[in-house]
Design an enzyme around this catalytic site. Structure first.
Site, PDB file in Angstrom:
ATOM      1  N   GLU A 160       0.520  -1.308   0.207  1.00 55.62           N
ATOM      2  CA  GLU A 160      -0.046   0.003   0.127  1.00 55.62           C
ATOM      3  C   GLU A 160       0.953   1.660   0.214  1.00 55.62           C
ATOM      4  O   GLU A 160       0.630   2.021   0.747  1.00 55.62           O
ATOM      5  CB  GLU A 160      -0.881  -0.114   1.381  1.00 55.62           C
ATOM      6  CG  GLU A 160      -1.810  -1.319   0.902  1.00 55.62           C
ATOM      7  CD  GLU A 160      -2.828  -1.598   2.071  1.00 55.62           C
ATOM      8  OE1 GLU A 160      -2.085  -0.406   3.400  1.00 55.62           O
ATOM      9  OE2 GLU A 160      -4.400  -1.884   2.871  1.00 55.62           O
ATOM     10  N   GLU A 265      -6.426 -10.788  -1.515  1.00 53.89           N
ATOM     11  CA  GLU A 265      -6.719 -10.320  -0.318  1.00 53.89           C
ATOM     12  C   GLU A 265      -8.332 -10.173  -0.227  1.00 53.89           C
ATOM     13  O   GLU A 265      -9.312  -9.258   0.371  1.00 53.89           O
ATOM     14  CB  GLU A 265      -6.410  -8.696   0.417  1.00 53.89           C
ATOM     15  CG  GLU A 265      -5.362  -9.218   0.867  1.00 53.89           C
ATOM     16  CD  GLU A 265      -4.586  -7.589   1.842  1.00 53.89           C
ATOM     17  OE1 GLU A 265      -5.325  -7.140   1.832  1.00 53.89           O
ATOM     18  OE2 GLU A 265      -3.451  -7.289   2.114  1.00 53.89           O
TER      19      GLU A 265
HETATM   20  C1  XIL Z   1      -6.165  -6.191   8.817  1.00 53.63           C
HETATM   21  C2  XIL Z   1      -6.596  -6.973   9.199  1.00 53.63           C
HETATM   22  O1  XIL Z   1      -7.463  -8.312   8.840  1.00 53.63           O
HETATM   23  C3  XIL Z   1      -7.563  -7.044  10.308  1.00 53.63           C
HETATM   24  O2  XIL Z   1      -7.118  -8.186  11.502  1.00 53.63           O
HETATM   25  C4  XIL Z   1      -6.428  -5.604  10.904  1.00 53.63           C
HETATM   26  O3  XIL Z   1      -7.229  -5.628  12.182  1.00 53.63           O
HETATM   27  C5  XIL Z   1      -6.276  -4.448  10.183  1.00 53.63           C
HETATM   28  O4  XIL Z   1      -5.131  -5.354   8.871  1.00 53.63           O
HETATM   29  N1  XIL Z   1      -4.829  -4.029   3.529  1.00 53.63           N
HETATM   30  C6  XIL Z   1      -4.144  -5.194   4.280  1.00 53.63           C
HETATM   31  C7  XIL Z   1      -4.239  -6.147   5.561  1.00 53.63           C
HETATM   32  O5  XIL Z   1      -2.952  -5.697   3.284  1.00 53.63           O
HETATM   33  O6  XIL Z   1      -2.918  -6.204   6.642  1.00 53.63           O
HETATM   34  C8  XIL Z   1      -5.741  -6.022   6.328  1.00 53.63           C
HETATM   35  O7  XIL Z   1      -6.055  -6.298   6.878  1.00 53.63           O
HETATM   36  C9  XIL Z   1      -6.643  -5.154   5.623  1.00 53.63           C
HETATM   37  C10 XIL Z   1      -6.291  -4.435   4.436  1.00 53.63           C
END
Ligand code: XIL
Length: 445
Positions: A160, A265
């Site tokens: 990101e 994701e």
């Molecule tokens: C999220 C997790 O799912 C949560 O448990 C945590 O509190 C915050 O992070 N993008 C990403 C992930 O790359 O690491 C994130 O995961 C969601 C958005």
């Protein structure tokens, strides 16, 4: 134990007007439908994974679905900076190792997530800046990638780092303020620490051709042209109720730069046509030969970080939803074979071998070449290809070419000349005319 039988046939038809489909790219037809996500994805050489949490591994329903359905895992939080280096120089891998061992013991690929990110940094890193932060960040990459060396399929090296909106530029962060080259420094450190892991850049809101995804595209193209090690781009795909119409085309344009693409994701808001969106994402990945796999961000709706949106494939009780069935059907419909899974080149006792995977169109091509060492380590390699008359190499990445027409040789660059026994690396080149058709020759030394 399900029985997998697959039949393969060379794809000879063109995928779209004016597009000549890559030589050697095969399409799988499944003689028999597999009955789990992982087994079905494996029929075309892909994986189907889930983000998992160490704290849930004692939940029998959860691990039951996990071990039955998935052949890849990503730690939802356990390998992030705050989890692995809570105070500077003190590393804790207990929970990350639990995820790793869960995956490895189940025969799954493990995606490492994430070495550097502006979020979920430990407090001590948040308060650093400048060269102190840069040094700490690179040390973090080196230490974590070294701890997991040889065990991680792909690392999200940087997560990101691009801004939302129309700028197409970088997101402001403490890491970005250490200098624009922080991303390539991270990739180089990760490659040095674990040469066998695929190194990915991962981001969200990159699900179609837009300013943000184009900014990332330009960075990847630049990295490739300068030999900065990058192997894959992750598309998080946290989707609302729709999917951009150019989702597949966007994956393809990255793949054409010579990197793998992965859906990293995936979750889709319930409310619209959730099953349809899931199917579209799956079909897009199956249609892009370098899309190597899909990961959903959790197992049951109750496991999701998107509380109340019910965005996953299993309901709170662990029952399969309609979205599950649509994904399974799309996987079972088959697709192009990921080039990276077909790329073990013939070595016939030689010191090294090479294989080429080609993306061609009318008037041009991009070739990705995989070099594999034989049974002994090598220190330097040269790959020779023969181009049809009228064709010419216009650029190369992760290798230096001698000649541009006829017989063209490619020499390793500084970082990718040394290969362990059986170790592999990739380079690529772009050209006008038609690409090479014969298997390239490889010599070591
Ligand atoms: C999220 C997790 O799912 C949560 O448990 C945590 O509190 C915050 O992070 N993008 C990403 C992930 O790359 O690491 C994130 O995961 C969601 C958005």
């Amino acid at each position: 134990m399900p029985l997998f039988r697959k039949s393969r046939s060379l794809l000879l038809a063109s995928a779209a007007a004016g597009i000549v489909v890559a030589a050697g790219v095969a399409v799988t037809g499944t003689a028999e439908a597999a009955s789990t996500l992982g087994a079905s994805a494996a029929q075309s050489g892909r994986y189907f994974g889930a983000a998992i949490a160490a704290g849930k591994l004692g939940d029998g329903t959860y691990t039951g679905i996990l071990t039955r359905e998935f052949n890849a895992v990503t730690p939802e939080n356990e390998m992030k900076w705050d989890a692995t280096e809570p105070s500077q120089g003190r590393f804790t891998f207990t929970n990350g190792d639990r995820i790793l061992n869960q995956g490895l013991s189940n025969g799954s690929k493990v995606r490492g997530h994430a070495l550097l990110w502006h979020a979920q940094q430990p407090g001590w890193a948040q308060s650093l800046s400048g060269s102190a932060l840069r040094t700490a960040a690179i040390n973090h990459v080196t230490q974590v990638a070294t701890h997991y060396k040889g065990k991680i399929y792909a690392w999200d090296v940087v997560n990101e780092a691009f801004a939302d909106g129309g700028s197409g530029g970088r997101r402001d962060s403490n890491l970005q303020r250490t200098g624009n080259d922080w991303i390539e420094a991270a990739f180089r450190a990760a490659r040095a620490a674990d040469p066998n892991a695929k190194l990915c850049y991962n981001d969200y809101n990159t699900d179609g051709v837009n300013a943000k995804s184009t900014g990332i595209y330009n960075m990847v193209r630049d990295f490739k042209s300068r030999g900065v090690p990058i192997d894959c781009v992750g598309f998080q795909s946290h989707l609302g109720t729709g999917i951009p119409g150019d989702y597949q085309a966007n994956l393809q344009r990255f793949a054409d730069l010579g990197v793998d693409v992965q859906i990293t994701e995936l979750d889709v808001a319930q409310g619209g046509n959730q099953a349809g969106v899931y199917a579209s994402v799956t079909r897009a990945c199956m249609a892009v030969s370098r899309c190597t796999g899909i990961t959903v961000w959790g197992i049951r709706d109750s496991d999701s970080w998107r509380t109340g949106e019910n965005p996953l494939l299993f309901d709170n009780s662990g029952n399969k939803k309609a979205a599950y069935t649509s994904v399974l059907n799309a996987l079972n419909a088959g697709g192009t074979t990921p080039s990276s899974s077909t790329s073990a080149p013939p070595q016939s006792g030689g010191a090294c071998g090479a294989s080429v995977s080609l993306n061609s169109w009318n008037g041009g091509f991009v070739a990705t070449v995989r070099v594999i060492a034989g049974s002994a380590p090598i220190n330097g390699w040269t790959v020779t290809v023969t181009l049809p008359s009228g064709s010419a190499v216009t650029s190369a990445w992760s290798a230096t070419n001698t000649g541009t027409t006829g017989t063209v040789s490619f020499r390793n660059v500084a970082y990718n000349g040394q290969l362990a026994a059986g170790g592999a690396t990739e380079f690529g080149f772009q050209g006008t005319g038609a690409g090479p058709t014969a298997t390239p020759a490889c010599s070591a030394g």
